[in-house]
Write a protein that holds these residues in place. Structure first.
Motif, short mmCIF file in Angstrom:
data_model
loop_
_atom_site.label_atom_id
_atom_site.label_comp_id
_atom_site.label_asym_id
_atom_site.label_seq_id
_atom_site.Cartn_x
_atom_site.Cartn_y
_atom_site.Cartn_z
N ILE A 1 0.85 -1.19 0.00
CA ILE A 1 0.00 0.00 0.00
C ILE A 1 0.89 1.23 0.00
CG2 ILE A 1 -1.76 1.34 1.23
CD1 ILE A 1 -2.80 -1.22 2.43
N LEU A 2 0.67 2.11 -0.97
CA LEU A 2 1.36 3.39 -1.00
C LEU A 2 0.54 4.34 -0.13
CD1 LEU A 2 3.87 4.61 -2.31
CD2 LEU A 2 2.44 5.37 -4.21
N PHE A 3 1.03 4.61 1.07
CA PHE A 3 0.26 5.27 2.13
C PHE A 3 0.67 6.74 2.24
CE2 PHE A 3 -2.38 3.81 5.79
CZ PHE A 3 -2.56 5.05 6.38
N ASP A 4 -0.21 7.63 1.80
CA ASP A 4 0.07 9.06 1.83
C ASP A 4 -0.09 9.58 3.26
OD1 ASP A 4 0.36 11.78 1.40
OD2 ASP A 4 -0.84 11.79 -0.42
N LEU A 5 0.98 10.14 3.83
CA LEU A 5 0.98 10.61 5.21
C LEU A 5 0.66 12.10 5.33
CD1 LEU A 5 4.24 8.74 6.31
CD2 LEU A 5 1.87 8.02 6.69
N ASN A 6 0.40 12.75 4.22
CA ASN A 6 0.08 14.17 4.21
C ASN A 6 -1.25 14.41 4.95
OD1 ASN A 6 -0.69 16.83 3.50
ND2 ASN A 6 0.47 16.70 1.60
N ASP A 7 -1.25 15.31 5.92
CA ASP A 7 -2.45 15.58 6.72
C ASP A 7 -3.62 16.12 5.91
OD1 ASP A 7 -1.34 14.70 9.06
OD2 ASP A 7 -0.66 16.69 9.71
N GLN A 8 -3.35 16.67 4.74
CA GLN A 8 -4.39 17.32 3.94
C GLN A 8 -5.15 16.35 3.04
OE1 GLN A 8 -4.96 20.57 4.66
NE2 GLN A 8 -3.33 20.22 6.14
N VAL A 9 -4.78 15.09 3.03
CA VAL A 9 -5.37 14.16 2.06
C VAL A 9 -6.07 12.99 2.77
CG1 VAL A 9 -3.94 14.74 0.07
CG2 VAL A 9 -3.08 13.12 1.75
#
Length: 273
Positions: free
Chosen positions: A59-67
């Motif tokens: 899983i490519l897990f986006d850690l950006n708080d905005q997404v």
């Protein structure tokens, strides 16, 4: 952003393509006629395990708080995959909009997973596919509804496959009225209807249905709660007590089209029932 305004005005809002889990929470005036991130994340995990029999998943897990869209999808997928397979997905974190995609993709390549779930919008989806294929990550990618846009194939490079995505609408669907809907839109615009077009069309008809079912012309909300098994061009929609919809979901595969260019082909329709 419109949740407090809807509550203050006591005005029902019917969302057409907003899948974010929190969009309807704690607000009796917020409704949707599309599926949620939780639903499509689980559906893609079921597809990966039961249909494709992938034993190892990245899983490519986006850690950006905005997404929150991407994180909620990743969490739903990971939870469902663990539940049905007993196996944990390999989660590789990254921050969208903050540097190269190459480092997380190389980590996924090293993990040698059978498939990678990469929930994102179409711009990042195209960049992910392009960078992955350029660097020898040739395995299967699983995408979310944000991938299901014509722009994907304009920007992802020549070899997007193997790739599967979840979707709210398919012009190939054999559901009633879809062929006439597609013919009508194409005749007027010269192009096939998009998901946005189809969802908006069904939303308008659902509002009409809600008006017919409501207690009065000023209480559309009571009618929305009564919408059950509405069959439109995007499939079957039922509005639940929390304002969310039980909804048909379509799974598409990236293939080479008749013109030799990449295109999506409908391979599975999942009924909400």
């Amino acid at each position: 952003a419109i949740k407090p305004l809807a509550a203050r005005a006591e005005l029902p809002v019917l969302l057409t393509v907003a899948t974010g889990n929190i969009a309807t929470e704690r607000n009796p005036y917020m409704f949707r006629c599309c599926f949620t991130d939780n639903f499509q994340g689980k559906a893609m995990a079921d597809f990966a395990w039961k249909d494709k029999m992938y034993n190892t998943i990245g899983i490519l897990f986006d850690l950006n708080d905005q997404v929150t869209y991407r994180r909620d999808l990743a969490r739903a997928f990971a939870s469902e995959f663990k539940k049905i397979s007993g196996k944990s997905a390999t989660e590789i974190g990254y921050y969208s909009g903050n540097g190269s995609l190459l480092p997380p993709l190389l980590k996924l390549k090293k993990a040698n997973t059978a498939a990678v779930f990469a929930p994102s919008d179409v711009q990042d989806a195209a960049a992910i596919l392009k960078e992955a294929r350029r660097n020898g990550l040739n395995g299967t990618f699983l995408g979310s509804d944000g991938w299901d846009r014509p722009e994907l194939f304009e920007n992802c490079g020549p070899k997007p496959a193997p790739c599967y995505v979840s979707s709210m609408f398919s012009a190939e669907s054999e559901l009633p009225d879809v062929k006439e809907f597609v013919r009508s839109i194409k005749a007027r615009t010269g192009t096939l209807p998009t998901t946005d077009t189809a969802q908006a069309y069904d939303a308008l008809n659902i509002v009409v249905k809600a008006l017919q079912l409501s207690r009065s012309r000023t209480d559309i909300r009571s009618g929305l709660y009564q919408v059950r098994n509405y069959l439109g061009v995007t499939g079957t929609t039922s509005i639940e007590a929390d304002g969310n919809a039980r909804k048909t979901i379509f799974i598409k595969q990236a293939v080479k089209g008749a013109d030799g260019k990449p295109a999506f082909k409908l391979i599975k329709t999942i009924s909400p029932n």
